[in-house]
Design a protein around this motif. Structure first.
Motif, PDB file in Angstrom:
ATOM      1  N   MET A   4      -5.198  -3.022  -8.709  1.00  0.00           N
ATOM      2  CA  MET A   4      -4.217  -2.268  -9.498  1.00  0.00           C
ATOM      3  C   MET A   4      -4.298  -2.595 -10.999  1.00  0.00           C
ATOM      4  SD  MET A   4      -2.759  -0.241  -7.415  1.00  0.00           S
ATOM      5  CE  MET A   4      -4.435  -0.143  -6.745  1.00  0.00           C
ATOM      6  N   VAL A  15      -8.773   1.379  -2.885  1.00  0.00           N
ATOM      7  CA  VAL A  15      -7.415   0.965  -2.529  1.00  0.00           C
ATOM      8  C   VAL A  15      -6.465   2.160  -2.563  1.00  0.00           C
ATOM      9  CG1 VAL A  15      -5.443  -0.438  -3.262  1.00  0.00           C
ATOM     10  CG2 VAL A  15      -7.747  -1.408  -3.284  1.00  0.00           C
ATOM     11  N   ILE A  16      -6.632   3.042  -3.555  1.00  0.00           N
ATOM     12  CA  ILE A  16      -5.781   4.236  -3.639  1.00  0.00           C
ATOM     13  C   ILE A  16      -6.009   5.137  -2.433  1.00  0.00           C
ATOM     14  CG2 ILE A  16      -5.419   6.384  -4.928  1.00  0.00           C
ATOM     15  CD1 ILE A  16      -5.861   4.772  -7.505  1.00  0.00           C
ATOM     16  N   PHE A  53       1.570   2.540  -9.304  1.00  0.00           N
ATOM     17  CA  PHE A  53       0.415   2.355 -10.198  1.00  0.00           C
ATOM     18  C   PHE A  53      -0.427   3.625 -10.258  1.00  0.00           C
ATOM     19  CE2 PHE A  53       1.536  -2.051  -9.555  1.00  0.00           C
ATOM     20  CZ  PHE A  53       1.172  -2.659 -10.741  1.00  0.00           C
ATOM     21  N   GLN A  54      -0.510   4.331  -9.147  1.00  0.00           N
ATOM     22  CA  GLN A  54      -1.312   5.556  -9.109  1.00  0.00           C
ATOM     23  C   GLN A  54      -0.762   6.588 -10.096  1.00  0.00           C
ATOM     24  OE1 GLN A  54      -1.638   7.234  -5.200  1.00  0.00           O
ATOM     25  NE2 GLN A  54      -3.044   8.867  -5.832  1.00  0.00           N
ATOM     26  N   THR A  96     -10.612   0.209  -7.248  1.00  0.00           N
ATOM     27  CA  THR A  96      -9.268   0.786  -7.364  1.00  0.00           C
ATOM     28  C   THR A  96      -9.185   2.094  -6.597  1.00  0.00           C
ATOM     29  OG1 THR A  96      -9.019  -0.221  -9.547  1.00  0.00           O
ATOM     30  CG2 THR A  96      -7.510   1.561  -8.987  1.00  0.00           C
ATOM     31  N   VAL A 104       1.497   0.616  -4.571  1.00  0.00           N
ATOM     32  CA  VAL A 104       0.281   1.260  -5.102  1.00  0.00           C
ATOM     33  C   VAL A 104       0.568   2.655  -5.643  1.00  0.00           C
ATOM     34  CG1 VAL A 104      -2.014   2.139  -4.485  1.00  0.00           C
ATOM     35  CG2 VAL A 104      -1.280  -0.119  -3.692  1.00  0.00           C
ATOM     36  N   LEU A 123       0.815  -1.217   0.000  1.00  0.00           N
ATOM     37  CA  LEU A 123       0.000   0.000   0.000  1.00  0.00           C
ATOM     38  C   LEU A 123       0.849   1.267   0.000  1.00  0.00           C
ATOM     39  CD1 LEU A 123      -2.808  -1.047   2.522  1.00  0.00           C
ATOM     40  CD2 LEU A 123      -3.091  -0.604   0.070  1.00  0.00           C
ATOM     41  N   LEU A 141      -5.484  -6.659  -3.703  1.00  0.00           N
ATOM     42  CA  LEU A 141      -4.667  -5.482  -4.054  1.00  0.00           C
ATOM     43  C   LEU A 141      -4.181  -5.564  -5.494  1.00  0.00           C
ATOM     44  CD1 LEU A 141      -2.505  -5.083  -0.800  1.00  0.00           C
ATOM     45  CD2 LEU A 141      -4.387  -3.624  -1.559  1.00  0.00           C
ATOM     46  N   SER A 181      -4.268   3.677   0.429  1.00  0.00           N
ATOM     47  CA  SER A 181      -2.838   3.886   0.242  1.00  0.00           C
ATOM     48  C   SER A 181      -2.431   5.307   0.609  1.00  0.00           C
ATOM     49  CB  SER A 181      -2.455   3.583  -1.206  1.00  0.00           C
ATOM     50  OG  SER A 181      -1.109   3.917  -1.456  1.00  0.00           O
TER      51      SER A 181
END
Length: 413
Positions: free
Chosen positions: A402, A222-223, A204-205, A219, A201, A197, A398, A226
């Motif tokens: 992503m 999760v962001i 990917f963000q 998504t 992450v 996280l 997770l 994170s």
């Protein structure tokens, strides 16, 4: 059980000395021994038939570090078995303690046994020597040794204590095994998840920011988690550390808190049942050992309450003790507590009728120790797939979160 009391004498501060000398056979020998000073050490060696040639105080380790490991309960169990074996072979008590101490690989144990041997040589009873070291020898241990001294059956008593300590440590090891495995795996899972996280992450963000498209709700969730962890991870870590510290402090300083924790643990699924069986096994093993050693039943119940390891069973055993003191049979007093299994109560009732309570309780202890062993194996087998499933859901979730936007863009293209 009433035990003789004495005003503890002030023990001189002792240092560790290394020595070299010649024994009665003219053989050169050397070793280490604690003593208040070099003169006292030489006197101790001469008593053992050793002519000292060189005595030197052992240098203390740098920064106070001690290379010798701490004395563990298992060390005490092993030494107890060694004493029982040597007494059974007809070796005198003082010589037994000296021989075991001089040959032990742990310097702390050598020092402990040397101190006990020195006091024994001066005529102090073994039980009183042991009481000077409550960190390693609890009241139950000392009371049993005192009982053996009074009855003249120290060899038999040490054999029973050895069996008791070995069984107790084996049971403790099984409980630790049952508790440590899932906790360790969950901690590792938490660390891996946090690393993903906080460090993975965000990568990917940054990629998603160039898509210019709306991201899936999963998504985005999760962001958001994170980003929260990146901004406040130190608060979370500090909170966990403080919570653990407060729990340990409250557990050490508050009997009420410890009792509530014990009550709560027994209500846990699977784990609670396992701990109940362990408490019954400890109760039966302690009561069997003390009763067989000639300890009066009331005092044996007092010892069993202290060794139960759980507040619920401790209070129940003390209640049994109170009712037995008033003349009630033990099996009836146990039934009134509504906590002991019917099989245990029936075995105690048979023992009271036949006059073999200690034998019946020993059989009960064997049965429940085996049940704990089986339960630990079953629990481990059950937890392994469950933990793998949890890890798969968390880590897999997770990864899916992503890669979900990438899959959606691939479909659009």
């Amino acid at each position: 059980m009433a035990t003789a009391t004495r005003t503890p004498s002030k023990i001189k501060k002792q240092d560790i000395y290394t020595w070299q000398g010649v024994n009665r056979k003219g053989k050169k020998i050397s070793g280490e021994m604690p003593a208040a000073n070099a003169m006292e050490l030489k006197a101790q060696l001469r008593k053992q038939g050793i002519t000292p040639s060189k005595v030197k105080k052992k240098a203390k380790p740098l920064f106070g570090l001690n290379s010798d490991p701490k004395i563990t309960p298992m060390d005490i169990a092993v030494v107890t078995r060694q004493i029982a074996t040597m007494l059974g072979a007809g070796v005198p008590l003082v010589q037994t303690v000296e021989m075991i101490g001089s040959g032990h690989s742990n310097g702390n144990m050598r020092k402990l046994l040397s101190e006990i041997a020195t006091k024994l040589s001066s005529g102090i009873p073994l039980s009183e020597c042991l009481r000077d070291h409550p960190r390693y020898f609890d009241d139950l241990y000392c009371d049993l040794v005192h009982s053996g001294e009074q009855s003249g059956s120290l060899e038999t008593i040490f054999d029973r204590i050895a069996i008791y300590k070995e069984k107790a440590e084996a049971l403790k090891s099984k409980i630790k095994k049952a508790m440590t495995y899932p906790i360790a795996v969950l901690i590792i899972a938490g660390i891996v998840t946090s690393i993903l996280l906080i460090f993975v992450v965000p990568v990917f963000q940054g990629i998603f920011a160039g898509f210019g498209a709306e991201l899936p709700a999963f998504t985005l969730l999760v962001i958001a988690i994170s980003e929260f962890m990146q901004a406040y991870w130190y608060f979370g870590l500090a909170g966990i550390v403080i919570a653990i510290w407060l729990f340990k402090r409250a557990h050490q300083n508050s009997q009420i808190f410890r009792d509530k924790v014990d009550i709560a643990i027994l209500k846990l699924p699977i784990i609670g049942e396992l701990l109940e069986k362990a408490a019954v096994a400890r109760y039966a093993r302690t009561l069997s050992t003390t009763f067989a050693a000639g300890v009066p039943l009331i005092d044996a119940l007092e010892s069993a309450a202290g060794a139960s390891g759980n507040a619920v069973f401790r209070d129940a055993i003390l209640e049994v003790k109170s009712e037995v003191s008033s003349g009630m049979q033990m099996n009836l007093a146990m039934r009134n507590c509504n906590i002991f299994p019917d099989m245990v109560i029936q075995m105690v009732a048979i023992g009271e009728e036949s006059g073999a309570v200690d034998d019946m309780l020993s059989k009960v202890a064997n049965v429940y120790e085996q049940q704990v062993d089986d339960a630990v194996d079953s629990l481990t087998s059950l937890l392994e797939p469950m933990i793998m499933a949890v890890l798969g859901v968390v880590i897999g979730g997770l990864i899916i979160a992503m890669y979900l936007p990438i899959f959606q863009i691939g479909k659009i293209v």
